[in-house]
Motif scaffolding. Structure first.
Motif, PDB file in Angstrom:
ATOM      1  N   GLY A  83      19.525  28.889  75.527  1.00 12.85           N
ATOM      2  CA  GLY A  83      19.054  29.691  76.621  1.00 12.85           C
ATOM      3  C   GLY A  83      17.932  29.596  76.110  1.00 12.85           C
ATOM      4  N   VAL A  84      17.096  30.300  75.162  1.00 15.56           N
ATOM      5  CA  VAL A  84      15.916  30.690  74.099  1.00 15.56           C
ATOM      6  C   VAL A  84      14.968  28.513  73.916  1.00 15.56           C
ATOM      7  CG1 VAL A  84      14.329  31.299  71.961  1.00 15.56           C
ATOM      8  CG2 VAL A  84      15.795  32.792  73.499  1.00 15.56           C
ATOM      9  N   PHE A  85      15.531  28.164  73.278  1.00 14.83           N
ATOM     10  CA  PHE A  85      15.636  26.391  73.686  1.00 14.83           C
ATOM     11  C   PHE A  85      15.362  26.116  74.483  1.00 14.83           C
ATOM     12  CE2 PHE A  85      17.865  27.499  69.098  1.00 14.83           C
ATOM     13  CZ  PHE A  85      16.638  26.679  68.196  1.00 14.83           C
ATOM     14  N   LEU A  86      15.840  26.365  75.898  1.00 18.42           N
ATOM     15  CA  LEU A  86      15.697  25.716  76.935  1.00 18.42           C
ATOM     16  C   LEU A  86      14.369  25.855  77.427  1.00 18.42           C
ATOM     17  CD1 LEU A  86      18.846  25.465  78.320  1.00 18.42           C
ATOM     18  CD2 LEU A  86      18.231  24.011  77.627  1.00 18.42           C
ATOM     19  N   LEU A 111      11.868  16.792  73.504  1.00 18.12           N
ATOM     20  CA  LEU A 111      11.937  17.412  73.891  1.00 18.12           C
ATOM     21  C   LEU A 111      12.713  18.840  72.602  1.00 18.12           C
ATOM     22  CD1 LEU A 111      11.562  17.327  78.283  1.00 18.12           C
ATOM     23  CD2 LEU A 111       9.700  17.580  77.017  1.00 18.12           C
ATOM     24  N   LEU A 112      13.203  18.187  72.843  1.00 20.42           N
ATOM     25  CA  LEU A 112      13.898  18.863  71.693  1.00 20.42           C
ATOM     26  C   LEU A 112      14.443  19.597  70.368  1.00 20.42           C
ATOM     27  CD1 LEU A 112      17.682  17.950  73.109  1.00 20.42           C
ATOM     28  CD2 LEU A 112      16.767  20.378  73.516  1.00 20.42           C
ATOM     29  N   LYS A 113      13.167  18.697  70.383  1.00 22.64           N
ATOM     30  CA  LYS A 113      13.257  18.618  68.803  1.00 22.64           C
ATOM     31  C   LYS A 113      11.067  19.712  68.785  1.00 22.64           C
ATOM     32  CE  LYS A 113      10.610  15.812  64.706  1.00 22.64           C
ATOM     33  NZ  LYS A 113      10.010  15.032  64.397  1.00 22.64           N
ATOM     34  N   SER A 114      11.214  19.474  69.970  1.00 17.68           N
ATOM     35  CA  SER A 114       9.254  19.895  70.182  1.00 17.68           C
ATOM     36  C   SER A 114      10.168  22.392  70.124  1.00 17.68           C
ATOM     37  CB  SER A 114       8.765  20.003  71.393  1.00 17.68           C
ATOM     38  OG  SER A 114       7.457  20.530  72.099  1.00 17.68           O
ATOM     39  N   ALA A 115      11.519  22.019  71.439  1.00 21.80           N
ATOM     40  CA  ALA A 115      11.765  23.660  71.482  1.00 21.80           C
ATOM     41  C   ALA A 115      12.109  23.880  70.375  1.00 21.80           C
ATOM     42  CB  ALA A 115      12.268  23.438  72.315  1.00 21.80           C
ATOM     43  N   VAL A 119      10.786  27.954  68.736  1.00 27.61           N
ATOM     44  CA  VAL A 119      10.795  28.945  68.277  1.00 27.61           C
ATOM     45  C   VAL A 119      11.791  29.106  67.051  1.00 27.61           C
ATOM     46  CG1 VAL A 119      11.935  29.345  70.549  1.00 27.61           C
ATOM     47  CG2 VAL A 119      13.534  27.802  69.715  1.00 27.61           C
ATOM     48  N   SER A 120      12.363  28.098  65.384  1.00 23.11           N
ATOM     49  CA  SER A 120      12.591  28.934  64.573  1.00 23.11           C
ATOM     50  C   SER A 120      12.343  29.702  63.729  1.00 23.11           C
ATOM     51  CB  SER A 120      12.798  26.933  64.029  1.00 23.11           C
ATOM     52  OG  SER A 120      10.546  27.602  63.311  1.00 23.11           O
ATOM     53  N   LYS A 121      11.011  30.517  64.354  1.00 27.68           N
ATOM     54  CA  LYS A 121      10.751  31.304  63.613  1.00 27.68           C
ATOM     55  C   LYS A 121      11.471  32.388  64.417  1.00 27.68           C
ATOM     56  CE  LYS A 121       8.800  29.735  59.960  1.00 27.68           C
ATOM     57  NZ  LYS A 121       7.069  29.333  59.205  1.00 27.68           N
ATOM     58  N   MET A 122      11.658  32.407  65.343  1.00 31.35           N
ATOM     59  CA  MET A 122      11.696  33.686  66.916  1.00 31.35           C
ATOM     60  C   MET A 122      12.946  35.049  66.428  1.00 31.35           C
ATOM     61  SD  MET A 122      12.198  33.558  70.683  1.00 31.35           S
ATOM     62  CE  MET A 122      10.471  31.788  71.277  1.00 31.35           C
ATOM     63  N   LYS A 123      13.001  35.570  66.260  1.00 31.29           N
ATOM     64  CA  LYS A 123      13.887  36.908  66.139  1.00 31.29           C
ATOM     65  C   LYS A 123      15.429  36.457  66.722  1.00 31.29           C
ATOM     66  CE  LYS A 123      12.573  38.511  61.746  1.00 31.29           C
ATOM     67  NZ  LYS A 123      12.652  39.972  62.087  1.00 31.29           N
ATOM     68  N   VAL A 124      16.730  36.881  66.733  1.00 31.91           N
ATOM     69  CA  VAL A 124      17.573  35.775  67.232  1.00 31.91           C
ATOM     70  C   VAL A 124      17.575  38.019  68.389  1.00 31.91           C
ATOM     71  CG1 VAL A 124      19.247  38.431  65.771  1.00 31.91           C
ATOM     72  CG2 VAL A 124      20.814  36.390  67.243  1.00 31.91           C
ATOM     73  N   THR A 227      23.730  16.227  79.497  1.00 33.08           N
ATOM     74  CA  THR A 227      24.603  16.632  79.204  1.00 33.08           C
ATOM     75  C   THR A 227      22.686  18.100  79.088  1.00 33.08           C
ATOM     76  OG1 THR A 227      25.794  16.090  78.127  1.00 33.08           O
ATOM     77  CG2 THR A 227      26.072  18.384  77.532  1.00 33.08           C
ATOM     78  N   PHE A 228      21.504  18.010  78.677  1.00 36.12           N
ATOM     79  CA  PHE A 228      21.467  19.139  78.476  1.00 36.12           C
ATOM     80  C   PHE A 228      20.160  19.053  79.809  1.00 36.12           C
ATOM     81  CE2 PHE A 228      15.934  19.036  78.663  1.00 36.12           C
ATOM     82  CZ  PHE A 228      15.857  20.305  77.551  1.00 36.12           C
ATOM     83  N   VAL A 229      20.632  18.085  80.605  1.00 38.13           N
ATOM     84  CA  VAL A 229      19.612  18.705  81.757  1.00 38.13           C
ATOM     85  C   VAL A 229      20.848  20.147  82.334  1.00 38.13           C
ATOM     86  CG1 VAL A 229      19.113  18.086  84.676  1.00 38.13           C
ATOM     87  CG2 VAL A 229      18.379  16.381  82.461  1.00 38.13           C
ATOM     88  N   ALA A 230      22.275  19.021  82.391  1.00 43.27           N
ATOM     89  CA  ALA A 230      23.397  20.346  83.134  1.00 43.27           C
ATOM     90  C   ALA A 230      23.419  21.321  82.471  1.00 43.27           C
ATOM     91  CB  ALA A 230      24.500  19.302  82.081  1.00 43.27           C
ATOM     92  N   PHE A 231      23.000  22.258  81.417  1.00 46.57           N
ATOM     93  CA  PHE A 231      22.230  23.169  80.495  1.00 46.57           C
ATOM     94  C   PHE A 231      21.820  23.596  81.271  1.00 46.57           C
ATOM     95  CE2 PHE A 231      25.532  22.254  77.244  1.00 46.57           C
ATOM     96  CZ  PHE A 231      26.825  23.084  77.649  1.00 46.57           C
ATOM     97  N   MET A 232      20.581  22.701  81.446  1.00 50.75           N
ATOM     98  CA  MET A 232      19.476  23.561  82.052  1.00 50.75           C
ATOM     99  C   MET A 232      18.945  24.095  83.664  1.00 50.75           C
ATOM    100  SD  MET A 232      15.951  24.249  81.633  1.00 50.75           S
ATOM    101  CE  MET A 232      15.232  23.442  80.391  1.00 50.75           C
ATOM    102  N   THR A 233      20.218  23.344  84.364  1.00 48.40           N
ATOM    103  CA  THR A 233      20.824  23.627  85.524  1.00 48.40           C
ATOM    104  C   THR A 233      21.540  25.289  85.416  1.00 48.40           C
ATOM    105  OG1 THR A 233      20.829  21.583  86.060  1.00 48.40           O
ATOM    106  CG2 THR A 233      21.415  23.702  87.524  1.00 48.40           C
ATOM    107  N   LEU A 234      22.438  25.317  84.836  1.00 49.16           N
ATOM    108  CA  LEU A 234      23.329  26.596  84.753  1.00 49.16           C
ATOM    109  C   LEU A 234      22.146  27.763  84.295  1.00 49.16           C
ATOM    110  CD1 LEU A 234      26.229  25.453  82.660  1.00 49.16           C
ATOM    111  CD2 LEU A 234      25.781  25.425  85.644  1.00 49.16           C
ATOM    112  N   HIS A 235      21.828  27.741  83.045  1.00 47.39           N
ATOM    113  CA  HIS A 235      20.126  28.502  82.479  1.00 47.39           C
ATOM    114  C   HIS A 235      19.504  28.854  83.547  1.00 47.39           C
ATOM    115  CE1 HIS A 235      18.046  30.727  79.497  1.00 47.39           C
ATOM    116  NE2 HIS A 235      16.999  29.844  80.271  1.00 47.39           N
TER     117      HIS A 235
END
Length: 373
Positions: A83-86, A111-115, A119-124, A227-235
């Motif tokens: 969700g953080v990536f989305l 888009l996935l690479k950019s996201a 957030v690569s250094k964002m704390k968990v 699949t990415f769009v599907a997870f984005m919809t759920l999120h």
């Protein structure tokens, strides 16, 4: 359930091999840690050595356990981390879904690479899930048979809510000093129900229709959805799962965060595939997977419920099979629980004679049923 306790449940569950994630880890590191262990979630802990540091954790208002080496502050799971990536992706996924398959995959990959870079250094700690809880036990709750908290109170306190739709899917049980000693999940509770027939009462032979078990409104997505769009919809809609249907409206799969098991930023490109293709990709080699606590289990190659009432629909995508487990209105409560536990399911779809979903039975539905019995 008033005479059964948390101690009885833990006695039958066995000892967990606990895996925790330090609060100083990044989102990418946490996702990689879950992927390497083939687990979906883990508690996040604030180590005592870090409690005095000027970090983002310090002003969050967490209660510290002065005698413990680590303070549990919640759970992260594959869904909350994704969700953080989305959230870091631009809001144009609807346009992407309408592009050709080649352009679609290329743009989604960008888009996935950019996201991931954002957030690569964002704390968990920024990805704490809302469906995990903490249960701190005082010594007075420890009785001669172990933890003396009644099973009914455990369920009503941690796993059901009359005030909102938010429920805990898992709870970390801590000792008085704050150390995480056990993890109890919804599956653990339903498995305990199945092993202890006394909890059924007169419900054992009642069927789905008689118990009015499940939710009639079934959220579905077409099998051709990326699949990415599907997870984005759920999120974006704050849903935990979706039934996946073909062009005739027949059930062909279920999408949930369980489908993120083994996924890491390095293989995010898999999310550009349509759902019907993504389902055929095995992210758990040799069928081996772990539960939330990290204890090893094995997924059967061709799981089949021992109850004749429960059926599965094997669909062929690129010569690979994915079984979809379903129930009918006439199936008994015992057979439903058996199918869910035997096949490690979090939900079971009720279908009609044409294999179209008419309802969905979740672990939460079952726990609420027993809690109100």
């Amino acid at each position: 359930m008033d005479e059964l306790t948390l101690g009885h449940l833990l006695e039958g569950k066995g000892k967990d091999q606990l895996i925790v994630i330090e609060s100083t880890k990044t989102v990418s590191e946490a996702m990689a840690q879950l992927a390497s262990r083939k687990i979906l979630s883990a508690p996040v802990v604030l180590l005592r050595d870090h409690e005095d540091q000027n970090d983002s954790d310090d002003d969050m208002g967490f209660e510290r356990f002065p005698n413990g080496s680590a303070t549990p502050i919640g759970f992260v799971d594959a869904g909350s981390l994704l969700g953080v990536f989305l959230d870091a992706c631009p809001p144009n996924v609807d346009q992407i879904a309408e592009l050709s398959e080649l352009d679609n995959a290329a743009l989604l990959g960008d888009l996935l690479k950019s996201a991931a870079e954002r957030v690569s250094k964002m704390k968990v700690i920024n990805a704490i899930a809302a469906d995990g809880g903490l249960l701190r036990l005082d010594s007075k709750l420890v009785g001669p048979k172990g933890f003396g908290l009644s099973l009914r109170r455990l369920i009503n306190t941690c796993f059901t809510s009359t005030l909102s739709d938010l429920v805990h899917h898992r709870v970390a049980v801590t000792d008085p000093d704050g150390s995480v000693s056990h993890i109890v999940s919804q599956s653990d509770i339903v498995r305990f129900f199945l092993k202890n027939e006394d909890t059924f009462g007169n419900m054992k032979d009642m069927n789905v229709s008689e118990l009015r078990l499940g939710t009639k409104s079934v959220f579905t997505l077409p099998g051709g959805t990326p699949t990415f769009v599907a997870f984005m919809t759920l999120h974006s809609q704050k849903r935990t799962a979706a039934g996946v249907i073909d062009s005739d409206g027949k059930l062909i799969g279920n999408l949930s965060k369980s489908d993120l098991r083994g996924l890491s930023p390095e293989n995010f490109s898999l999310l550009t595939r349509p759902l019907s293709v993504y389902f055929c990709m095995d992210s758990t080699p040799n069928g081996k997977e772990n539960d939330v606590s990290g204890s090893s289990t094995h997924q059967p190659e061709s799981p089949v419920s021992p109850k004749e009432q429960l059926r599965s629909n094997s669909l062929n995508f690129d010569k690979q099979k994915r079984q979809v487990f379903t129930a009918r209105d006439t199936d008994t409560l015992e057979s439903v629980l058996d199918a869910i536990i035997s096949n490690r399911l979090h939900r079971l779809y009720v279908v009609d004679d044409d294999f179209r979903p008419t309802a969905v039975i979740t672990l939460t539905d079952i726990i609420r049923l027993f809690a109100n019995y």
